[in-house]
Design a protein around this motif. Structure first.
Motif, mmCIF file in Angstrom:
data_model
loop_
_atom_site.group_PDB
_atom_site.id
_atom_site.type_symbol
_atom_site.label_atom_id
_atom_site.label_comp_id
_atom_site.label_asym_id
_atom_site.label_seq_id
_atom_site.Cartn_x
_atom_site.Cartn_y
_atom_site.Cartn_z
ATOM 1 N N VAL A 294 36.943 52.711 52.847
ATOM 2 C CA VAL A 294 37.634 53.850 52.239
ATOM 3 C C VAL A 294 38.854 54.113 53.107
ATOM 4 N N ASN A 295 40.038 53.874 52.557
ATOM 5 C CA ASN A 295 41.284 54.111 53.282
ATOM 6 C C ASN A 295 41.809 55.495 52.936
ATOM 7 N N VAL A 296 42.110 56.261 53.950
ATOM 8 C CA VAL A 296 42.475 57.663 53.781
ATOM 9 C C VAL A 296 43.919 57.887 54.221
ATOM 10 N N PHE A 297 44.669 58.564 53.358
ATOM 11 C CA PHE A 297 46.060 58.911 53.645
ATOM 12 C C PHE A 297 46.145 60.413 53.877
ATOM 13 N N LEU A 298 46.680 60.795 55.043
ATOM 14 C CA LEU A 298 46.749 62.202 55.416
ATOM 15 C C LEU A 298 48.015 62.866 54.876
ATOM 16 N N ASP A 299 47.980 64.183 54.806
ATOM 17 C CA ASP A 299 49.137 64.979 54.404
ATOM 18 C C ASP A 299 50.151 64.953 55.556
ATOM 19 N N GLN A 300 51.172 64.120 55.422
ATOM 20 C CA GLN A 300 52.110 63.891 56.515
ATOM 21 C C GLN A 300 52.873 65.162 56.896
ATOM 22 N N SER A 301 53.257 65.955 55.901
ATOM 23 C CA SER A 301 54.028 67.174 56.194
ATOM 24 C C SER A 301 53.198 68.165 57.000
ATOM 25 N N PHE A 302 51.954 68.362 56.587
ATOM 26 C CA PHE A 302 51.083 69.317 57.286
ATOM 27 C C PHE A 302 50.861 68.895 58.732
ATOM 28 N N PHE A 303 50.486 67.629 58.949
ATOM 29 C CA PHE A 303 50.159 67.186 60.302
ATOM 30 C C PHE A 303 51.407 67.067 61.181
ATOM 31 N N THR A 304 52.547 66.785 60.573
ATOM 32 C CA THR A 304 53.789 66.769 61.356
ATOM 33 C C THR A 304 54.094 68.163 61.885
ATOM 34 N N GLU A 305 54.048 69.148 61.009
ATOM 35 C CA GLU A 305 54.342 70.523 61.432
ATOM 36 C C GLU A 305 53.339 70.987 62.494
ATOM 37 N N GLU A 306 52.073 70.695 62.273
ATOM 38 C CA GLU A 306 51.050 71.118 63.230
ATOM 39 C C GLU A 306 51.263 70.458 64.590
ATOM 40 N N THR A 307 51.611 69.174 64.586
ATOM 41 C CA THR A 307 51.811 68.434 65.838
ATOM 42 C C THR A 307 53.002 68.973 66.605
ATOM 43 N N LEU A 308 54.136 69.120 65.936
ATOM 44 C CA LEU A 308 55.348 69.559 66.620
ATOM 45 C C LEU A 308 55.213 71.004 67.121
ATOM 46 N N LYS A 309 54.524 71.840 66.381
ATOM 47 C CA LYS A 309 54.282 73.215 66.846
ATOM 48 C C LYS A 309 53.451 73.209 68.125
ATOM 49 N N GLU A 310 52.442 72.325 68.166
ATOM 50 C CA GLU A 310 51.583 72.258 69.352
ATOM 51 C C GLU A 310 52.366 71.753 70.560
ATOM 52 N N VAL A 311 53.227 70.749 70.343
ATOM 53 C CA VAL A 311 54.042 70.229 71.441
ATOM 54 C C VAL A 311 54.949 71.323 71.983
ATOM 55 N N LEU A 312 55.633 72.024 71.095
ATOM 56 C CA LEU A 312 56.585 73.056 71.514
ATOM 57 C C LEU A 312 55.879 74.221 72.203
#
Length: 560
Positions: A79-97
């Motif tokens: 089962v290949n799963v594709f994540l919501d790129q916009s959601f995880f991008t925003e979450e990642t960059l917010k955490e970094v900042l």
């Protein structure tokens, strides 16, 4: 987060006995980007479900729904799963900042102490490439521990005791030259030590002389003690120059001899526990139930052993620091020794013995063989570091002659190349010594990662970027592979510490550098419609490269 999220969803669909933890362990990263972001193999389910793995994957993909999953598809039993790129991008960059230089940190080590026994060169011997691994692997693991919230105590447990020093004193009595020792201490002391072993092949009385001199050292004979102190002082001065070059510091430098007056107390404790036995005139602790040879505590001539001193040191360290973990950064060849020491402590009913861990590593080989001071076959670390700095200086003069602080950058790049070359290898593997590979400034090297850091810093400076300008959004799908790597940094830090393996950090930094350089080559950063978002991503990459190099004990130049 995403693996836990997916594991929870799939465990709910599968039901008992397939727990979230079990599913989590099965999840994989797809071999190609086009196959999605996570993959769940259905082959382990085939027997229980009595179905073809492809049919199981078809059913799971149909049932798998989550707001942060954009697609799930069946492919070849996965089962290949594709994540919501916009959601995880925003979450990642917010955490970094939000975390900035603390991004990637953990707190599971809070209010706990890790003691690291590392480097541990022998006095009166030059600091060879063979000691490099213990020093820089230990330093990197210490940095990882601190990143995970631990307090660390780095101990340089100097080899300043044992029969080899009796041999050295005997060699000095026969061939010692005070003027030569004053002029170049370690070279001259090494010369007479090697000569001792060469001559002993045809003159066995030398071995007896060495044993007699060591017994005098143990008995605090004034003349032997004075020689020993002199050899130790000149050695430590030489070692400090190497540590300054490597940028490695210690919280405690303590030699084996420190435990001379503590060993009798330890032997009494062992005897009091009913563990000490006579064997051919020697005293040992039997380890038959562990299927190990006996641990020698005192030799038949009355002298103590390396194990006796390590037992005393272990007890002293626990009583001093009450460690949560005590790590010994020592090569594979000492595995049996540390097993014996640990089991003796365990048989003494000291529960903290289980918190002691030997962290072995492979050897640095020359022409496929172990380096040996005794045989006169060694490569001096200081010479390698200096040549690396010289080559870096030549590279700078050729490619960037107007660079300011050239000497400082040459040192950062040269020393960094030597450290990275070692740490990129799996800790347990042997490393073949090759000056050309070590000092290459292209490919999978430290200078490549350092240069990538310089490039990100230069872009941010040229744009006048400030955190206040940040835009946390997915600027384009081409940025997604780089976002996933940025997102992985905290996990890589945690796993690197748990496995005591800095090579995971080194390999990760190479992946980040390659991904960034690919993205940079195919996308306009400055003066583009997406400049703010792309610069925020680059700011995140810059932080990770700086943090990662710092963990490895490598400086990150601002210019190269």
């Amino acid at each position: 987060m995403e693996k836990h999220m997916l594991a929870l969803q799939l465990s709910h669909i599968l039901g008992e006995p397939y727990s979230r933890e079990w599913v989590y362990e099965q999840l994989e990263l797809p071999k190609k980007e086009s196959f999605g972001d996570l993959a769940f193999p259905c082959f382990p389910l085939a027997k229980e479900f009595k179905k073809n793995p492809k049919l199981i994957a078809d059913e799971l993909a149909e049932k798998l729904k989550h707001p942060h999953i954009t697609k799930a598809e069946s492919a070849g039993g996965y089962v290949n799963v594709f994540l919501d790129q916009s959601f995880f991008t925003e979450e990642t960059l917010k955490e970094v900042l939000a975390n900035d230089r603390d991004y990637g940190s953990h707190n599971f080590g809070a209010e706990k102490t890790v003691v690291l026994d590392m480097s541990s060169p022998n006095i009166a011997k030059p600091f060879s490439m063979g000691h490099l691994r213990s020093t820089i692997i230990g330093n990197a693991i210490s940095n990882l521990a601190e990143k995970c919230g631990f307090e660390t105590v780095k101990v340089n447990y100097i080899g300043d005791y044992g029969t080899q020093f009796g041999k050295l004193v005997a060699a000095y009595h026969r061939w010692g030259d005070d003027d030569a020792i004053q002029a170049d201490p370690l070279t001259e002391l090494t010369r007479i030590y090697v000569k001792f072993h060469e001559e002993a092949k045809t003159d066995p009385t030398l071995i007896d002389e060495g044993r007699t001199c060591f017994k005098k050292l143990e008995d605090a004979d004034p003349e032997v003690l004075e020689l020993w102190r002199w050899f130790k002082d000149v050695s430590l001065q030489e070692f400090d120059r190497i540590y300054d070059l490597l940028g490695v510091t210690f919280d405690l430098t303590r030699g084996e001899a420190y435990y001379n007056d503590k060993m009798e107390g330890v032997i009494k404790r062992i005897a009091g526990a009913g563990l000490l036995e006579e064997s051919d005139g020697a005293q040992v602790v039997r380890l038959d139930e562990q299927e190990l040879p006996p641990c020698l505590i005192r030799k038949s001539n009355g002298t103590t052993t390396y194990a006796t001193r390590d037992l005393a040191a272990a007890i002293d360290r626990y009583e001093s620091f009450h460690f949560a973990e005590s790590l010994y950064l020592v090569g594979h060849e000492q595995t049996l020794h540390f097993q014996q020491v640990k089991y003796v402590l365990d048989k003494m009913d000291l529960p903290w013995a289980n918190d002691m861990h030997h962290v072995p590593f492979g050897m640095i080989l020359k022409d496929g063989k172990k380096m040996s001071t005794r045989a006169g076959k060694t490569v001096l670390l200081e010479q390698v570091l200096q040549e690396a700095i010289d080559r870096a200086r030549e590279n700078i003069a050729d490619k960037n002659p107007d660079l300011k602080n050239q000497e400082q950058v040459a040192r950062q790049v040269g020393v960094g190349s030597v450290i990275f070359h070692d740490l990129k290898h799996d800790r347990t593997h042997d490393v073949e010594f090759s000056l050309d590979d070590m000092l290459s400034f292209e490919g999978n090297t430290g200078p490549y990662v350092q240069y990538t850091h310089v490039r990100t810093k230069s872009l941010l400076k040229k744009a006048g970027y400030e955190k206040e300008d940040a835009e946390v959004k997915l600027v384009d799908e081409k940025a997604w592979p780089l976002i996933k790597l940025v997102r992985a940094f905290p996990k890589v830090v945690k796993e690197s510490y748990e496995q005591y393996d800095p090579s995971r950090i080194a390999k990760y930094l190479l992946d980040v550098s390659r991904s960034f350089n690919h993205y940079y080559a195919h996308n306009q950063i400055l003066d583009s419609d997406q400049e703010a978002g792309r610069l925020t991503l680059i700011y995140s990459v810059n932080l990770i490269l700086q943090n990662g190099l710092e963990i490895l004990g490598i400086e990150a130049p601002d210019q190269m």
